[in-house]
Structures are given as C-alpha cells and as structure tokens.
Design a protein around this motif. Sequence first.
Motif, PDB file in Angstrom:
ATOM      1  N   VAL A 165      32.779 -29.257  22.866  1.00  0.00           N
ATOM      2  CA  VAL A 165      32.936 -27.981  22.153  1.00  0.00           C
ATOM      3  C   VAL A 165      34.115 -28.081  21.181  1.00  0.00           C
ATOM      4  O   VAL A 165      34.027 -27.661  20.020  1.00  0.00           O
ATOM      5  CB  VAL A 165      33.144 -26.830  23.151  1.00  0.00           C
ATOM      6  N   ALA A 166      35.231 -28.641  21.656  1.00  0.00           N
ATOM      7  CA  ALA A 166      36.400 -28.790  20.793  1.00  0.00           C
ATOM      8  C   ALA A 166      36.093 -29.709  19.616  1.00  0.00           C
ATOM      9  O   ALA A 166      36.548 -29.470  18.491  1.00  0.00           O
ATOM     10  CB  ALA A 166      37.577 -29.348  21.598  1.00  0.00           C
ATOM     11  N   ALA A 167      35.299 -30.764  19.866  1.00  0.00           N
ATOM     12  CA  ALA A 167      34.952 -31.695  18.793  1.00  0.00           C
ATOM     13  C   ALA A 167      34.084 -31.028  17.738  1.00  0.00           C
ATOM     14  O   ALA A 167      34.258 -31.267  16.535  1.00  0.00           O
ATOM     15  CB  ALA A 167      34.239 -32.914  19.376  1.00  0.00           C
ATOM     16  N   VAL A 168      33.139 -30.188  18.160  1.00  0.00           N
ATOM     17  CA  VAL A 168      32.291 -29.470  17.207  1.00  0.00           C
ATOM     18  C   VAL A 168      33.146 -28.574  16.315  1.00  0.00           C
ATOM     19  O   VAL A 168      33.015 -28.577  15.081  1.00  0.00           O
ATOM     20  CB  VAL A 168      31.229 -28.629  17.947  1.00  0.00           C
ATOM     21  N   ILE A 169      34.048 -27.814  16.919  1.00  0.00           N
ATOM     22  CA  ILE A 169      34.885 -26.890  16.156  1.00  0.00           C
ATOM     23  C   ILE A 169      35.870 -27.642  15.271  1.00  0.00           C
ATOM     24  O   ILE A 169      36.059 -27.322  14.090  1.00  0.00           O
ATOM     25  CB  ILE A 169      35.612 -25.931  17.120  1.00  0.00           C
ATOM     26  N   GLY A 170      36.491 -28.667  15.828  1.00  0.00           N
ATOM     27  CA  GLY A 170      37.473 -29.431  15.053  1.00  0.00           C
ATOM     28  C   GLY A 170      36.851 -30.190  13.907  1.00  0.00           C
ATOM     29  O   GLY A 170      37.401 -30.218  12.793  1.00  0.00           O
ATOM     30  N   ARG A 184      43.011 -29.593  19.644  1.00  0.00           N
ATOM     31  CA  ARG A 184      43.601 -28.521  20.451  1.00  0.00           C
ATOM     32  C   ARG A 184      44.042 -27.356  19.572  1.00  0.00           C
ATOM     33  O   ARG A 184      43.927 -26.189  19.956  1.00  0.00           O
ATOM     34  CB  ARG A 184      44.797 -29.056  21.240  1.00  0.00           C
ATOM     35  N   ASP A 185      44.564 -27.672  18.372  1.00  0.00           N
ATOM     36  CA  ASP A 185      45.064 -26.610  17.498  1.00  0.00           C
ATOM     37  C   ASP A 185      43.971 -25.600  17.146  1.00  0.00           C
ATOM     38  O   ASP A 185      44.195 -24.387  17.178  1.00  0.00           O
ATOM     39  CB  ASP A 185      45.692 -27.193  16.224  1.00  0.00           C
ATOM     40  N   GLN A 186      42.767 -26.088  16.847  1.00  0.00           N
ATOM     41  CA  GLN A 186      41.676 -25.177  16.508  1.00  0.00           C
ATOM     42  C   GLN A 186      41.257 -24.331  17.714  1.00  0.00           C
ATOM     43  O   GLN A 186      40.949 -23.133  17.583  1.00  0.00           O
ATOM     44  CB  GLN A 186      40.473 -25.961  15.975  1.00  0.00           C
ATOM     45  N   MET A 187      41.244 -24.937  18.897  1.00  0.00           N
ATOM     46  CA  MET A 187      40.860 -24.202  20.106  1.00  0.00           C
ATOM     47  C   MET A 187      41.891 -23.126  20.443  1.00  0.00           C
ATOM     48  O   MET A 187      41.542 -22.022  20.865  1.00  0.00           O
ATOM     49  CB  MET A 187      40.694 -25.163  21.286  1.00  0.00           C
ATOM     50  N   VAL A 188      43.174 -23.444  20.243  1.00  0.00           N
ATOM     51  CA  VAL A 188      44.225 -22.462  20.512  1.00  0.00           C
ATOM     52  C   VAL A 188      44.151 -21.309  19.517  1.00  0.00           C
ATOM     53  O   VAL A 188      44.251 -20.132  19.893  1.00  0.00           O
ATOM     54  CB  VAL A 188      45.610 -23.134  20.463  1.00  0.00           C
TER      55      VAL A 188
END
Length: 354
Positions: A50-55, A135-139
């Motif tokens: 999920v983090a990879a998709v968003i990032g 991590r920055d995008q998820m935060v």
Amino acid sequence: MTILIRGLALLNVAELVSSLGGDPDALMRAHGVDPAAAGDYDTFLPYSSVAAVIGDAAQELRCPDFGMRLARRQGVQMLGPVAVIIRNAETVAAAIDGVSRCLHHLAPPDSTELIREPQAAIFTFSTNLRRLAHRDQMVEKGLGIAMDAFRLMLGESFVPLRVTLQHRRVAPMASYREMFGCPIEFEQEVNSVHLPPHSLNQPIRGRDAAALALAENYLAGIRPDLAVADHVRGMTQRLLVVNHADLVAVARAMSLHPRVLQRRLAESGTSFEEILDDVRRDMAWDLSATGIQISQISTMLGYSETSSYTRACRRWYGESPRQLRARRRGTPQSAPTQPSQAREAARPTPPTST
C-alpha cells in the motif's frame, strides 16, 4: 512477517491517479495489489505494498503532496467502523481515545496517542514499521485524515495550533497550508497535531449512543488473526466455484506470497489445508441435499477423482457420498453422523436444515 492492512487504505486511489493522468490498475498491479481490492474493507493487503502504491504515485505522477490529496478524497470514511466512534463519541477526547484503542483493527502498525499539556492537547500519529519506504506519504495521509476527523468534530473552520512532522518537507508549503492552515515544523521528534486544551471537552453534536455501542462491540470482537482466516475461507469458497481453490490461487487473490499466507494462518492456529477441508465438508453437506450426481459434487469440490471425495466423505460423515445424498434428500432435518468426536469437536457443526 508480512503486516497486513485493510483495503480501505487505498480507497479512492484509482480516481486520484486517473485525475493526474496515471494508470491506476498498472500502478497497483506493479506492486502485487489487485485493483479490485482498493477500498474493500474485507480485503487485506501488505502494508508495504500500500505504501509503495502511494509513494510511487507521488513520484511517477510528480505529485509530492499525493498523500495529502488522497486524505482529502478519503476522509474519515477510510476508517470504516472506527469512523462511527468519531461521529458518535460523547466528546472529542473520548473520540480520540476510541481511535487509539481501535485503529489497529484497520492498520496494525499505525498508532495514535493523546498527550495532555497545559498549553495544548497533542494528538500524535506514528507508523511503527522499520525501513518502510514512502513513510512520509503515509504519515501525511494519516494526519490529513486526522484533520478531516477534527473538522467533523470541531467544525469546518477548525485550525490547529501547530503541526509537527518527523520527516523533511516533501511537498510545496502551499500544500501544507491548504491542508492544516497553521504553522508546520519539519524534522521534529513526533508527527503531531496540537489542539487547544478546551477543545477536548467539546461534545460531539448529533451523536448516536446506540450506534457507538454497536461499533465498539463489533470492534471489540475482532481478532486480526481470525479475520485473515475468515477472509481465506471466503476466498476459497469463491474460487472453488471455478475449480481454482489452491494455496497459490488464494494467496494471489490476497496479494500475498503463499509462504506468507501459510505463516499468517499458522499464527492463527490453522492452515490452508484445514480451511479447504472445512469448506469442502460444508459444501458437500449442502450439495448433497440438491440431488445432483456424485461425480458433479466431486468436481465442484475440486477433487480430480471421485474416489478422493468418497474417502473424504467417509472421514467427515462416516458414510459414502451416496448414503449422505440419500439421507439429506430423505430426512433433511437429520444431523450428520460424527465418525470422530474428538476431531469434530473443534469444528462447527454443519447446518441442520437446507
């Protein structure tokens, strides 16, 4: 161990990617995510995927504020039943406490905390995974959702005292001002939103105490390990219809490596083989009441040979497939024979009616 997060984490991601000129299906598949899983509460996805998709969306589409944009599109509805607590808690403080207690049901690595100080109430958000890419995008997405929750509880005009982020600035300052409307500090000790202390005691208007109780009871009954096993069971039932219910196919449908899925099931005290056997047993009970041919039942249960179904049927019910079919057709209210009480005690009894 692969950490899973509910598919709600990718709610509305396809629409946002498309609006920016990207191909959402290709983006998700590149990271092993089934596009149909995006936004689905009952689907589990690897948190890292999920983090990879968003990032990657932020990078490939040259949209450094992608996480905050996605947060605005998702809002508190991304929190599923936890959003019910936010809308129906007695006060803002009670809502924050409810989120802190229940957030792990949606995203086990994520946690929130309320720190009370004389000059401010500090809401913190953290993602407790080491070496997490993007991590920055998820935060930023997480704090963006928090802002939607605060504005829902405190009014659309709510502006925090300040916001702090652990990472360096990754988007234009205008994006942060639009999202938070207050001073932003980067490379700080915690990710936080600072509220006036008196805001914690503000009652939530239009709350429904009954809805709150239902949501809390539902969340209290969830065990993440059992949720994974239940999801595997449901997926196995669906794939049996197309004669595709093996470990590899089910793992692929859940965007997991087969070994990872087996390990997750072992942690919950079961295995794919046991779940498949239980699904076949219950399906055999139901199908035998229809009167269709034994060979057809065998095929529908995924057996390559009828003799395999015959052995399984004797193990489950202590009788042949023909005997089971005759009993189910003749006396549909009768209970199934239990050939091994010790083994079957741990299993739910099949339905006693058609």
